[in-house]
Scaffold this motif. Structure first.
Motif, short mmCIF file in Angstrom:
data_model
loop_
_atom_site.label_atom_id
_atom_site.label_comp_id
_atom_site.label_asym_id
_atom_site.label_seq_id
_atom_site.Cartn_x
_atom_site.Cartn_y
_atom_site.Cartn_z
N THR A 1 0.98 -1.18 0.15
CA THR A 1 0.14 -0.13 -0.06
C THR A 1 0.74 1.19 0.13
O THR A 1 1.82 1.34 0.99
CB THR A 1 -1.01 0.03 1.26
N ARG B 1 0.63 7.43 0.04
CA ARG B 1 -0.34 8.47 -0.28
C ARG B 1 -1.80 7.97 -0.14
O ARG B 1 -2.62 8.69 0.18
CB ARG B 1 -0.28 8.62 -2.11
N GLU B 2 -1.96 6.51 -0.53
CA GLU B 2 -3.28 6.11 -0.23
C GLU B 2 -3.59 6.04 1.24
O GLU B 2 -4.89 6.47 1.74
CB GLU B 2 -3.20 4.54 -0.71
N ALA C 1 -15.02 3.51 -4.18
CA ALA C 1 -13.84 3.22 -3.50
C ALA C 1 -14.16 2.95 -2.00
O ALA C 1 -13.68 2.09 -1.37
CB ALA C 1 -12.99 4.41 -3.57
#
Length: 160
Positions: free
Chosen positions: A7, A10-11, A136
């Motif tokens: 991961t 930024r996520e 999302a």
């Protein structure tokens, strides 16, 4: 920089920023009713609202308190006209706790505040980005195992 599981930071940072907004929404909805109920009392009300009638043992377990503390919390909610007690028809040794109309209205006020606050934020997003947000967030919730807690601490809306 990659985080565990591949991961990207930024996520993670984006989700943390969104979580901060959502926590402010929850805090604002709780503040709207804090002159009527405290946080443990609201948790009891939301639990009954989302799961149906409860007994004192279930309330105590959910709150992580001794049964006598749960009884005191529920006594205050009964005195405020937000819940009512009745004998469990299946086993008269148990007491069933149910929301009154006033209690249901209070929980609905909290949940509606949350829905309106979130809708307000979404309305300020570019319209073309909103479907991607919904997809999302659905994927994020599914990856976490679906519905969160239903005791009022972190729940933003009614379970489906």
């Amino acid at each position: 920089m990659e985080m565990p599981g591949g991961t990207a930071s930024r996520e993670v940072d984006a989700v943390l920023a969104a979580a901060d907004v959502l926590l402010r929404v929850v805090a604002g909805s709780v503040a709207e009713v804090e002159d009527i109920v405290n946080t443990p009392q609201l948790r009891v009300l939301v639990r009954i609202h989302s799961r149906g009638p409860q007994n004192l043992g279930g309330v105590a377990a959910e709150l992580g308190v001794h049964a006598s503390n749960a009884t005191r919390i529920c006594d205050r909610l009964v005195a405020a006209g937000l819940i009512e007690r009745r004998e469990d028809p299946a086993d008269r040794r148990y007491v069933v706790l149910e929301l009154t109309g006033k209690g249901d209205d209070l929980v609905n006020t909290v949940l509606e505040h949350r829905r309106q606050a979130i809708a307000g934020v979404i309305s300020r997003m570019p319209a073309g980005r909103r479907p991607a947000l919904a997809a999302a967030m659905e994927a994020f919730a599914a990856a976490a195992g679906g519905q969160g807690t239903s005791d009022g601490r972190f729940t933003l809306g009614s379970p489906e």
